[in-house]
Write an enzyme that holds these catalytic residues in place. Sequence first.
Site, PDB file in Angstrom:
ATOM      1  N   HIS A   1     -30.284 -74.313  67.310  1.00 49.79           N
ATOM      2  CA  HIS A   1     -30.955 -74.155  68.602  1.00 49.79           C
ATOM      3  C   HIS A   1     -30.459 -75.146  69.651  1.00 49.79           C
ATOM      4  O   HIS A   1     -31.049 -76.221  69.805  1.00 49.79           O
ATOM      5  CB  HIS A   1     -32.457 -74.392  68.436  1.00 49.79           C
ATOM      6  CG  HIS A   1     -33.173 -73.290  67.734  1.00 49.79           C
ATOM      7  ND1 HIS A   1     -33.576 -72.142  68.376  1.00 49.79           N
ATOM      8  CD2 HIS A   1     -33.562 -73.145  66.448  1.00 49.79           C
ATOM      9  CE1 HIS A   1     -34.198 -71.346  67.521  1.00 49.79           C
ATOM     10  NE2 HIS A   1     -34.196 -71.921  66.331  1.00 49.79           N
TER      11      HIS A   1
ATOM     12  N   CYS B   1     -30.582 -67.873  66.689  1.00 48.10           N
ATOM     13  CA  CYS B   1     -31.553 -67.795  65.596  1.00 48.10           C
ATOM     14  C   CYS B   1     -31.998 -66.351  65.377  1.00 48.10           C
ATOM     15  O   CYS B   1     -31.222 -65.543  64.925  1.00 48.10           O
ATOM     16  CB  CYS B   1     -32.735 -68.732  65.888  1.00 48.10           C
ATOM     17  SG  CYS B   1     -33.689 -69.110  64.410  1.00 48.10           S
TER      18      CYS B   1
ATOM     19  N   GLU C   1     -30.956 -74.944  72.757  1.00 47.74           N
ATOM     20  CA  GLU C   1     -31.983 -75.052  73.812  1.00 47.74           C
ATOM     21  C   GLU C   1     -33.061 -76.059  73.451  1.00 47.74           C
ATOM     22  O   GLU C   1     -33.878 -76.439  74.273  1.00 47.74           O
ATOM     23  CB  GLU C   1     -32.574 -73.680  74.130  1.00 47.74           C
ATOM     24  CG  GLU C   1     -33.647 -73.158  73.179  1.00 47.74           C
ATOM     25  CD  GLU C   1     -33.108 -72.584  71.884  1.00 47.74           C
ATOM     26  OE1 GLU C   1     -31.909 -72.752  71.587  1.00 47.74           O
ATOM     27  OE2 GLU C   1     -33.903 -71.973  71.125  1.00 47.74           O
TER      28      GLU C   1
END
Lengths: 229, 77, 727
Positions: free
Chosen positions: A205, A89, A207
Amino acid sequence: MPKKVVSIIVFPGSNCDRDLAIAIQKHLNVKTEYIWHNEAKIKHHEMIFIPGGFSFGDYLRAGILATKSPAIKEVINFSKKGVPIIGICNGFQILTECKLLEGSLLVNKNQLFICKDIFLKIENKKSIFSKNIKKDILKFPIAHGQGNYYASKDSLKKLEDNEQVIFRYCSNKGSVKNKNNPNGSLNNIAGITNKKKNILGMMPHPERAISDKSTADGNIFFEGLKELL
Amino acid sequence: MIYRVFVNYKKGILDPEAEAIKKTAKRMGFKSMKNISKGKFFDIEISEKKAGLEEIRNLSEELLSNPVIENFKILKK
Amino acid sequence: MSKISKEVIENHGISLAEFNMILKIIKREPNLLELGIFSVMWSEHCSYKSTKKWLKTLPTSGKRVICGPGENAGIVDIDDGDALVFKMESHNHPSFIEPYQGAATGVGGIMRDVFTMGARPIANLNSLRFGDPKHPKTKSLLTGVVKGIGDYGNCVGIPTIGGECFFHKCYNNNILVNAMCVGLVKKNKIFYSTAKGVGNPIIYVGSKTGRDGIHGATMASAEFDDKTQDNRPQVQVGDPFIEKLLLESCQEIMKQDAIIAIQDMGAAGLTSSSFEMASKGSCGVKLNLDKVPCREEKMSPYEIMLSETQERMLMIIKPNKKKLTLEVFKKWGLDAVEIGNLTDSGDMELFFNKKMVGKLPIKPLADMSPEYNRPAKKLKKNKLKKKYKDIPIHHALLKMISGPNHSSKKWIYEQYDRSVMGDTLMSSEQSDAAIVRIHDTNKAIAITCDCNPIFCNSDPKLGSAIGVAESWRNLIASGAEPIAITDNLNFGNPEKEHIMFQIKESIKGIKMACDYLKFPVVSGNVSLYNETKKKSIFPTPVIGGVGLINKTENIKGFKINLDDKIFIIGDSYGHLELSEYNRICGNNDGTPPPLNLKIEYKNGMFVKKFLKDYGDLVTGCHDISDGGLLLALAELCISNKKGMKIKLPKNTKKLKEWFFGEDQSRYLLVLNSTDDFKRIAKKNKVKISEVAIVENTDNFIVEDNFKIPIKKLIKYNNSWYKKFVDI
């Protein structure tokens, strides 16, 4: 044997640093170390992450102000030595602004910040980052205002010819069409590498997709990185 | 001394904000509008002693604009 | 010093009686700076002078309450040494003048209230009210507010996971933007705002002070007129980047045991923060105003004390930790300066370039602040029986799900980062309450914002009690144990008797429901004078409820599976007055549905216990609120992209009442096995009836009546916002 250490660069305004550290520790059996942007030395450099967030408030252009931090100079040095580097990002935006990756991330086509789950097609499994991902389509959240990938015609052609495009936005069945493109990115690009293929930048993302309650495909992504350490 | 640095998108880069402004302008009745582009400028005040222009150029190239998508122009005020 | 003229006093919103009180307190004429201080401290916003008398009656304690109203935010215990800090606050007037900045700074302010107490914010919600979509300003207000909320919270990295958005013409010139923040703190690491220790340094940290928002607190308490829209220079600009740095640096310093007291410089800036801290600790304060970092040149003491520049904090530091504190702030690139110290004088002594420019006694200024028992009288309503025509059921349903108030709010919530921090389990349109996990544990909290202004306008007491009950119900339906609420009371001009009546009644209603449901009020905010050109908003007391989920496995949300059976829990009487159905037919008359708190409690406890003990048998859960049974069922289908078959009630003559009645205290339970359920419901004397079966169909089928393809439902549900913002 002591655990290896993965470095995460933290800028004022980074906000995915903790989530990333948790995901890395969970899957890569390593320790993580936060490197404050003002530090000129990165002690552990087997693998470096640049997290998401709003470094320096995204002022001027997302990512640009971070490229002037001492830690980024060090990242550039290590990148030349072939150290694997992943920017997610805002990390991707920083990597393009410091020219480690081609192109630029413009304001989303609808001019709005977009947060939603999207599907990602793994375009090629020849990179060190993608070769061990045990799935062809991944579901990750995106959350960005500037994720609209742009590169000049020439650069885009080189990127494609050289198989540097790793991820594309797609449907749940893997079809890459305009209607599956959340932000206007050229060729539905969601993630690319540099020419030497040791640097990965991606907007989605992984994560944030490691809990069992929501999507869990992030686990597959991080498991795939194990071999790099 | 003040330098003004203009930064705008290169030709061919989609600027959704400009597109939206155009749409609205047309709706307001500006039928003759063919195109509109948007940019920004920075006023930089520097002390007289320093040479200036060269520094400003470097700053514009390395910080104020992104050569991948933007052009810049420097004007002395 | 020039004498204070009548006009100056009036411009500061101070009444003659209040001015006489000032003379009594300080025994001389105040200078302009001092008058300015009085005006903000005694403004409605800071002093609650019109509502204090009634707010005091609310229940504020309970077995989980650690800190009730009066601090920056309320705190409740959620076991294992964890506590939740939460509050809701309005930024209505600023958001009407400049929607983007007004909404953004509202979010910033409420997050600071939470993290000054040592908590890390883990969730933001918001409750929005806009005017008629046809009103020329509504679209730009909506887009500006939503972008402002999103940009701010996203940048700080706190997920915005829920809320409500409602359109009605009563908000045409007075939109409501209420922001709620919930933070997590260890019980033994809570920070308060009570100043202590003579000589201790007072540290200012954050953005430099500018001339923004001077008299914002008094503006927030004054009725609008047409000129207000020219008030632009008063608008504060938010800087979420500085907010993020403040959050991280404060967290770092809090770990070092350096802070004695800390408070956000919110409305009324340096004035209210310094006075409130000193007043709580019965201290005196000496401030050197020339030390305050200023953004603009030649700012006067008056401007410095009254500025409402955002992203600033005031803290009292242990003297031996001063150096360390300043170093941490420096690391984060923040301006931090010692601007004064605590004294034992009991006075606020203000210096500028070594000259004393103002001196006020602190305690009397707070203690003797005005408290009004304003006259209140019910307004007689002229019942205008308008002609209206009933709309067939399936048309009514389609109209509802494609109208402004029940369309999917995807356009809004996709602009909010809901996944940052990695702990969001349920956000908008997935469950009756937003749910966020307590990091690294198996427990979670549920949060919801509720208010039905239509009900409140007709009967403020009952309407407000229904708001509390709905909040409680939403938490139960999400699998949570309801803990406590924060309230944000939005009303018109309290100097008008019928508005004061609404305020009193509304607080009575909240009290009644909170008392019965053991659901205390731990923090809140009052926003009055929401009125333009003599037109007041509907009473809008927004309830922000918080509950605890012991095990994340208990979370159900709106899920349905093939072959599940859906039951209503609770009694259905078919109350259509003021319902969504009647309103889309053009019938706005009547009273809200009755609320029986005994039954509310019984039904809620049954659902809560059943979800806990027989969670495996339950696929999903949803409360029935505005729009009634049929809308609740349609929402389940839309959320799951699955069809179902809906049964008819025994009395088929009253289908509209059955499908659209808005009787209270009802839930939908989606069950994969029903024997135990029926048995236990019977044992508990809870009324249940089977209403639908999830079948292998792509349609929303109402037996013997009609069917609508699910694809069509979804398409209708997703169309309104797109069309509206795209015009």
